[in-house]
Design an enzyme around this catalytic site. Structure first.
Site, mmCIF file in Angstrom:
data_model
loop_
_atom_site.group_PDB
_atom_site.id
_atom_site.type_symbol
_atom_site.label_atom_id
_atom_site.label_comp_id
_atom_site.label_asym_id
_atom_site.label_seq_id
_atom_site.Cartn_x
_atom_site.Cartn_y
_atom_site.Cartn_z
ATOM 1 N N PHE A 520 -15.545 8.612 -0.024
ATOM 2 C CA PHE A 520 -14.045 9.351 0.148
ATOM 3 C C PHE A 520 -13.036 7.972 -0.630
ATOM 4 O O PHE A 520 -11.663 8.297 -0.441
ATOM 5 C CB PHE A 520 -14.112 9.648 1.830
ATOM 6 C CG PHE A 520 -14.428 10.094 2.095
ATOM 7 C CD1 PHE A 520 -14.130 11.726 2.279
ATOM 8 C CD2 PHE A 520 -15.642 9.618 2.742
ATOM 9 C CE1 PHE A 520 -14.754 12.840 2.670
ATOM 10 C CE2 PHE A 520 -16.471 11.153 3.160
ATOM 11 C CZ PHE A 520 -16.129 12.504 3.659
ATOM 12 N N GLY A 521 -13.200 7.282 -1.667
ATOM 13 C CA GLY A 521 -12.504 6.654 -2.535
ATOM 14 C C GLY A 521 -13.229 5.191 -3.100
ATOM 15 O O GLY A 521 -14.511 5.434 -2.900
ATOM 16 N N VAL A 523 -12.713 1.196 -3.840
ATOM 17 C CA VAL A 523 -13.374 0.070 -2.988
ATOM 18 C C VAL A 523 -12.326 -1.302 -3.804
ATOM 19 O O VAL A 523 -13.319 -1.240 -5.112
ATOM 20 C CB VAL A 523 -14.986 -0.665 -2.529
ATOM 21 C CG1 VAL A 523 -14.397 -1.439 -1.880
ATOM 22 C CG2 VAL A 523 -14.867 0.864 -2.164
ATOM 23 N N ASP A 635 -25.093 9.503 5.443
ATOM 24 C CA ASP A 635 -25.501 8.521 3.697
ATOM 25 C C ASP A 635 -25.511 6.722 3.778
ATOM 26 O O ASP A 635 -24.892 6.444 3.405
ATOM 27 C CB ASP A 635 -23.786 8.890 3.333
ATOM 28 C CG ASP A 635 -24.000 8.670 1.735
ATOM 29 O OD1 ASP A 635 -24.897 9.423 0.769
ATOM 30 O OD2 ASP A 635 -22.545 9.037 1.158
#
Ligand SMILES: *[C@@H]1O[C@H](CO)[C@@H](O)[C@H](O)[C@H]1NC(C)=O
Ligand SMILES: *[C@@H]1O[C@H](CO)[C@@H](O)[C@H](O)[C@H]1NC(C)=O
Ligand SMILES: *[C@@H]1O[C@H](CO)[C@@H](O)[C@H](O)[C@H]1NC(C)=O
Ligand SMILES: *[C@@H]1O[C@H](CO)[C@@H](O)[C@H](O)[C@H]1NC(C)=O
Ligand SMILES: *[C@@H]1O[C@H](CO)[C@@H](O)[C@H](O)[C@H]1NC(C)=O
Ligand SMILES: *[C@@H]1O[C@H](CO)[C@@H](O)[C@H](O)[C@H]1NC(C)=O
Ligand SMILES: *[C@@H]1O[C@H](CO)[C@@H](O)[C@H](O)[C@H]1NC(C)=O
Ligand SMILES: *[C@@H]1O[C@H](CO)[C@@H](O)[C@H](O)[C@H]1NC(C)=O
Ligand SMILES: *[C@@H]1O[C@H](CO)[C@@H](O)[C@H](O)[C@H]1NC(C)=O
Ligand SMILES: *[C@@H]1O[C@H](CO)[C@@H](O)[C@H](O)[C@H]1NC(C)=O
Ligand SMILES: *[C@@H]1O[C@H](CO)[C@@H](O)[C@H](O)[C@H]1NC(C)=O
Length: 830
Positions: A520-521, A523, A635
């Site tokens: 989701f994005g 880091v 996940d």
């Protein structure tokens, strides 16, 4: 240091014993002196001992030499096929200078060197393990009349020569014992064949079962690990007098041996002075490609692939049907036969074990260009290669007939280049790109196609949703609303960071601070003014749904605290950004180690890997059972296991986790989230997830940690999971040890490895019901004595799985079911 201190007391005791009980010196027998059963000779440095022994409980007596540090490690036997029945044996030098072993019935000769000397003789046990007979009475002067190194048993020691001696017309070879209690010559022989380039072979009677490959100046072509033995220096010498292979140790205190055992297995080991045991450095049957001509003529073996054998490019299976059934023995034939007069060319294959050279011709001092020319002119020449990698490219070797016993290595630099002659037509078909590139291109294409398929489907689904079913969104939203209500209360004890502070810490989310990318994005690594290092996860706002994941993650992680979970320090909402602030893990993620380069893989030895597996299992146990809420990760993968400074594993990325009510066993997920390679069959095919889908991912992870290999999709005819297929096959063939990462050597607690592989396989069973719960997994791993159930075929064994999965995505979209987002993270060319 440690080693000498353990040897010294032992050899002092032995020396005293010998001095007291016999008049001979510690390492020497003079003429007319003798050694009787019970007495020993000890070499001057106390390294080797010569005396009488009985192997196992055979009760028979043999004269032999063994290592002082390990008296069961017999390196040489004199009377191997004529044992004494009692302890009447006496070794002496008779009046004619002959070394003889006699015993009951009186005057029976059990063994002798058959050498005579008019001036008498002296025998001495050297620190190399060589027992030598010299003319005269001096134990140090003069040539050897006889030496045990010329008559090896089953063990090669440093300084010994293996190969034919043309002067004496003797072959110096190793012959295995018949069995563990019978040293008489058995079926298996290790010898150097001087034809072509000198190649050592293991023979079963007369049949070749293993070939080390030709010597290239640094190593044998088939044993690249030799390069990494700094303690040895090896040579292969060929001249008119003799041909031999020999190794020397570079540090005097090194105790090492190469031995052939009664199953035909060749083992090189090193004495570990701390553990007081032999450390196995290399073994000839570590992988299936070690078997001679495993893939038949013109076949190439690859131990990493799930299908071991491939034909050389430009060749096809001799019998395609047998080949498809993995019966490789027929090998391959040319697709187009050679036309000597016109248009043949050569194709380079890199990183190969060179084929058998017994029928080859070696051209000394011929460079590669000349070699190509010479091969091209001779119709029967089918391949050529450089013979010498150490001395530049001086010298070459050419092959005729079939190319036998080739393999490729994981690392190209481990193997050698060979140029294969092909007909013009085949060269044109193969074109420019090499086979390796071909495979990657296929993998990338398949990967891209999958991504594209998913994106298109996703786009189509959202479009359908938006246009067709606005009510459903409202309904959906209101359902999440109720869940979200909890957040406001529990969010209070979670520190809220200010956007400015975080932007400063991450240098405005500079690319140089980026350390990873999740579902989701991105880091980023950040450092606050006070020096504290943090990892900041910046959720991508492209997906409208991101906020939901965000809140779930914040709420979940705030509640979950365990030493095997990454800690959430706080969050930040505002300025169109949603950020999560975690503790920073200096050692990044597990995948960087287990799939990393040699150094990184070596950093994680077996004990550490076992710790990591146990740590992940404990973290998962906490998530599934012990935490207040039942959480499914969804996940779990190597990239989501972070390592702290002590290499303790911590599970990260809970953005995809779901809260479960205690009594709710299974849910039809609204979103497909996960990583191909780790997703369970039922999750991909029906969107069903449960704790057992996490168990599946965990099983894949365990096998990856053990093997150092990624679980990949393979596209050879049918799709399947490479690692799972491999692990299953090796397990059924009782060769699970071959799955182990080559970097690890053989751990002393090998049963632990087998146990972990079995647990891994149990976790990846096709049916969720057949997989253990995490509680059972932890018990299985912790209790070394419990008996484990036998695994069945793992999931994804059916070639139709991927097709069905793609079909499912399409179906679920058109039937306007509750699927609204498909997120796939890290779809690589797995
Ligand atoms: C062995 O040596 C001892 C002492 O050197 C001697 O007394 C004995 O007779 C010898 N035995 C034989 C069989 O030569
Ligand atoms: C080897 O050592 C063990 C224990 O020290 C001893 O019992 C045994 O007799 C020795 N074997 C030989 C062949 O010396
Ligand atoms: C040893 O014993 C075996 C079986 O009893 C016998 O066949 C053999 O002849 C004996 N060997 C000697 C040298 O006495
Ligand atoms: C091994 O060496 C011995 C002694 O030289 C010889 O008799 C034997 O034939 C050799 N074995 C093979 C397989 O060459
Ligand atoms: C070893 O071989 C001998 C015969 O060569 C046989 O008598 C003995 O039982 C065998 N030992 C084992 C442990 O197989
Ligand atoms: C073999 O040759 C035929 C025609 O010459 C060609 O169609 C085919 O693709 C070739 N196969 C391989 C494996 O090169
Ligand atoms: C393997 O294939 C060869 C021919 O290529 C055949 O002779 C042999 O019988 C086959 N082996 C098995 C086990 O099917
Ligand atoms: C080789 O190729 C040439 C020209 O393409 C052709 O004339 C000749 O017949 C071929 N020879 C063989 C043995 O195939
Ligand atoms: C070497 O040549 C012989 C005789 O042609 C043949 O039987 C054998 O298979 C060949 N060996 C290799 C490794 O090419
Ligand atoms: C071709 O090579 C083979 C083997 O290297 C050799 O025996 C033969 O004499 C060579 N032929 C020519 C024409 O040079
Ligand atoms: C390999 O190189 C060494 C030294 O450079 C040379 O002595 C030797 O003859 C070469 N071997 C061959 C087969 O050319």
């Amino acid at each position: 240091m440690r080693k000498s201190s353990t040897i010294l007391p032992y050899c002092l005791v032995v020396s005293l014993f010998v001095l007291v009980s016999s008049s001979s010196g510690t390492d020497t027998i003079q003429q007319l002196q003798n050694i009787s059963d019970g007495q020993t000779l000890v070499s001057a440095g106390g390294i080797f001992v010569l005396g009488f022994f009985s192997p196992g409980d055979s009760g028979k007596r043999y004269l032999g030499i063994w290592f002082a540090v390990s008296n069961t490690t017999i390196v040489w036997v004199a009377n191997r096929d004529k044992p004494l029945n009692d302890s009447s044996g006496i070794l002496r030098i008779d009046t004619s200078g002959n070394l003889v072993l006699t015993g009951n019935p009186p005057n029976t000769i059990f063994w002798s060197t058959g050498q005579t000397s008019s001036v008498g003789a002296t025998a001495r046990l050297l620190d190399s393990g060589n027992f030598v007979l010299r003319e005269g009475s001096s134990p140090t002067a003069g040539d050897f009349l006889w030496q045990s190194f010329d008559h090896p048993t089953d063990t090669m020691l440093a300084g010994m020569k293996i190969g034919p001696d043309y002067r004496t017309e003797r072959d110096r070879n190793l012959t295995a014992w018949r069995n563990a209690t019978d040293p008489s010559p058995g079926r298996f022989t290790y010898k150097l064949d001087p034809r072509g380039m000198g190649q050592p072979f293991v023979l079963d009677n007369t049949r070749v079962i293993f070939r080390s490959g030709p010597w290239n100046g640094i190593q044998f072509s088939g044993t690249p690990s030799m390069k990494t033995y700094p303690r040895f220096r090896s040579t292969v010498v060929q001249n008119q007098d003799e041909a031999y292979y020999q190794f020397m140790v570079t540090q005097p205190a090194t105790l090492t041996r190469l031995m052939i055992d009664n199953s035909g297995k060749l083992t090189r080991s090193l004495w570990d002075g701390e553990k007081l045991d032999w450390l196995e450095l290399w073994r000839s049957d570590r992988d299936r490609c070690g078997e001679y001509a495993y893939c038949g003529p013109n076949g190439v073996c690859n131990s990493d692939a799930s299908l071991a054998c491939n034909c050389l490019p430009g060749f096809r299976a001799r019998n395609q049907e047998q080949w498809d059934f993995q019966n490789w023995s027929g090998g391959c034939v040319r697709n187009t036969s050679l036309n000597c007069t016109d248009g043949d060319g050569f194709r380079l294959e890199r990183g190969m074990k060179l084929p058998d050279t017994v029928n080859s011709t070696v051209h000394v001092e011929m460079n590669l260009d000349k070699c190509r020319e010479s091969c091209w002119r001779n119709c029967s020449c089918v391949a050529y290669a450089s013979a010498n990698t150490s001395g530049g490219e001086s010298g070459c070797i050419t092959w005729i007939g079939d190319l036998i016993d080739m393999r490729t290595f994981g690392e190209v630099e481990d193997g050698q280049n060979i140029y294969i002659r092909l007909a013009k037509a085949d060269l044109e078909i193969l074109g420019k790109p090499s086979k390796k590139k071909h495979e990657t291109i296929i993998a990338i294409t398949v990967g891209l196609a999958l991504v594209l398929l998913f994106l298109v489907l996703w786009g189509y689904c959202s479009w359908r949703k938006r246009n067709q079913n606005a009510e459903a969104i409202i309904e959906d939203g209101s359902r999440h609303q109720t869940v979200n209500n909890g957040l406001t209360d529990e969010n209070n004890d979670l520190p809220l960071f200010d956007l400015g502070t975080i932007a400063l810490a991450t240098n405005k989310f500079a690319d140089s601070h980026k350390i990873g990318k999740g579902g989701f994005g991105c880091v980023y690594k950040g450092q606050f003014a006070d020096g504290q290092e943090v990892a900041v996860k910046r959720l991508s706002l492209k997906y409208g749904e991101g906020i939901e994941e965000f809140k779930t993650e914040v709420r979940l992680i705030a509640k979950l605290q365990h030493r095997n979970l990454v800690r959430l320090l706080g969050c930040c909402i505002g300025g169109g950004e949603r950020l999560l602030v975690y503790e920073y893990m200096p050692n990044s993620s597990l995948d960087a180690f287990i799939f990393g380069d040699v150094q990184k893989r070596r950093l994680l030895d077996w004990e550490k890997r076992l710790d990591i597996i146990l740590g992940i299992a404990r973290g998962l146990l906490y998530l599934h059972q012990d935490s207040r809420l039942r959480v499914i990760h969804r996940d779990l993968k190597a990239a989501n296991i972070l390592l702290d400074e002590a290499m303790n594993p911590k599970i990260s990325d809970f953005g995809t986790a779901r809260i479960f009510e205690r009594n709710q066993m299974e849910d039809n997920t609204v979103k497909i989230v996960g990583t191909i390679g780790y997703m369970s069959p039922e999750y991909i095919m029906s969107g069903k997830f449960s704790e057992k889908s996490d168990i599946f991912s965990f099983g894949v992870l365990v096998l990856e940690i053990i093997s150092g290999r990624k679980n990949q999709w393979v596209s050879q005819k049918n799709f399947h999971m490479k690692l799972l297929a491999n692990a299953w096959r090796l397990c059924t063939e009782n060769q699970s040890d071959r799955l182990l990462d080559d970097m690890l050597g053989l751990p002393s607690q090998f049963s632990d490895v087998l146990r972990c592989i079995q647990v891994g396989l149990l976790c990846v069973q096709e049916s969720p019901d057949d997989r253990p719960t995490i509680q059972e997994v932890v018990l299985m791993l912790a209790n070394r004595t419990s008996v484990l159930p036998q695994p069945e075929k793992p999931g994804f064994f059916k070639p139709t799985t991927i097709v069905a999965a793609a079909q499912w995505f399409a179906d679920s979209c058109s039937s306007s079911s509750s699927v609204n987002v498909i997120t796939l993270t890290n779809v690589e060319g797995r």
